[in-house]
Design an enzyme around this catalytic site. Structure first.
Site, short mmCIF file in Angstrom:
data_model
loop_
_atom_site.label_atom_id
_atom_site.label_comp_id
_atom_site.label_asym_id
_atom_site.label_seq_id
_atom_site.Cartn_x
_atom_site.Cartn_y
_atom_site.Cartn_z
N ASP A 1 -19.03 -12.71 45.78
CA ASP A 1 -18.28 -12.21 45.82
C ASP A 1 -17.73 -11.33 44.93
O ASP A 1 -18.09 -12.01 43.88
CB ASP A 1 -17.35 -13.21 46.44
CG ASP A 1 -15.84 -12.69 47.04
OD1 ASP A 1 -15.93 -13.23 48.43
OD2 ASP A 1 -14.92 -11.96 46.78
N ILE A 2 -17.30 -10.09 44.71
CA ILE A 2 -17.24 -9.80 44.24
C ILE A 2 -15.33 -9.98 43.05
O ILE A 2 -15.52 -9.50 41.97
CB ILE A 2 -16.85 -7.32 44.29
CG1 ILE A 2 -16.70 -6.90 43.17
CG2 ILE A 2 -15.41 -7.72 45.58
CD1 ILE A 2 -16.96 -5.06 43.89
N ASN B 1 -13.70 -16.63 57.88
CA ASN B 1 -12.44 -16.57 58.72
C ASN B 1 -13.07 -15.14 59.76
O ASN B 1 -13.70 -14.77 59.86
CB ASN B 1 -11.32 -15.46 57.67
CG ASN B 1 -11.04 -16.31 56.37
OD1 ASN B 1 -10.69 -17.41 56.55
ND2 ASN B 1 -11.32 -16.39 55.15
N GLN C 1 -8.94 -12.78 58.21
CA GLN C 1 -9.78 -11.20 57.89
C GLN C 1 -10.24 -10.76 57.35
O GLN C 1 -9.44 -9.33 57.93
CB GLN C 1 -10.82 -11.76 59.15
CG GLN C 1 -12.26 -11.31 58.68
CD GLN C 1 -13.17 -11.62 59.97
OE1 GLN C 1 -12.56 -11.62 61.26
NE2 GLN C 1 -14.78 -11.48 60.47
N HIS D 1 -19.32 -13.24 57.70
CA HIS D 1 -19.44 -13.96 56.34
C HIS D 1 -19.49 -14.74 56.53
O HIS D 1 -17.66 -15.59 56.30
CB HIS D 1 -18.83 -12.71 54.89
CG HIS D 1 -18.00 -12.68 55.23
ND1 HIS D 1 -17.41 -11.49 56.49
CD2 HIS D 1 -16.78 -12.89 54.05
CE1 HIS D 1 -16.04 -11.71 56.18
NE2 HIS D 1 -15.47 -12.27 54.88
N HIS E 1 -18.45 -17.69 53.16
CA HIS E 1 -18.27 -18.20 52.30
C HIS E 1 -18.93 -18.99 51.40
O HIS E 1 -18.42 -20.42 52.30
CB HIS E 1 -16.85 -18.33 51.63
CG HIS E 1 -15.73 -16.84 51.62
ND1 HIS E 1 -15.42 -15.88 51.13
CD2 HIS E 1 -15.23 -16.14 53.49
CE1 HIS E 1 -14.38 -14.98 51.94
NE2 HIS E 1 -14.60 -15.38 52.68
#
Ligand code: 5GP
Length: 123
Positions: free
Chosen positions: A35-36, A93, A100, A106, A108
């Protein structure tokens, strides 16, 4: 309810290599990357390569091969990033109530610290 997939979302762009990512693992049907904006020492996203908005969409419309690959990859990624010993949380989400942000399924994977209770109080 049917879902409409927006192929201009940021993860679709990552899948088309229009935007770089820090890949953890890539398979035929699945991509896992960091994740960024990590919210824990370990914060990885696992996404199917197919055009699915959320988990419900994926469960209804993905092929058996995609579902198998996604789940096996998820397990391998947990092993690779070292969350199994200390424990971790998975979040997927979906839609407005879950806030979301990116409309491509996705999961997490969050770990590396105590993550507190399951849900924060609503704002
Ligand atoms: P959501 O709120 O949709 O469940 O989570 C979206 C996640 O995508 C957020 O944790 C956010 O930091 C991450 N994200 C958004 N844009 C990018 C990006 O360009 N690259 C990566 N690696 N993660 C992103």
């Amino acid at each position: 309810m049917s879902y409409t997939y927006d192929d201009q979302n940021i993860f679709a762009k990552i899948l088309r290599s229009e935007i770089p990512n820090k890949t953890v693992l890539e398979t035929e049907h699945t991509l896992a990357f960091h994740d960024i904006y990590p919210q824990a020492p370990i914060h990885v996203l696992v996404i199917p390569k197919g055009p699915y908005v959320c988990y419900d969409h994926f469960c209804q419309e993905a092929s058996d091969a995609e579902i198998l690959d996604f789940n096996r990859t998820f397990g391998k990624v947990c092993e690779m990033v070292g969350v199994k010993d200390g424990g971790f949380r998975t979040i997927a989400n979906a839609g407005e109530n879950a806030i979301q942000e990116v409309p491509h399924l996705h999961f997490h994977i969050l770990g590396g610290r105590n993550l507190g209770r399951m849900l924060a109080k609503a704002e």
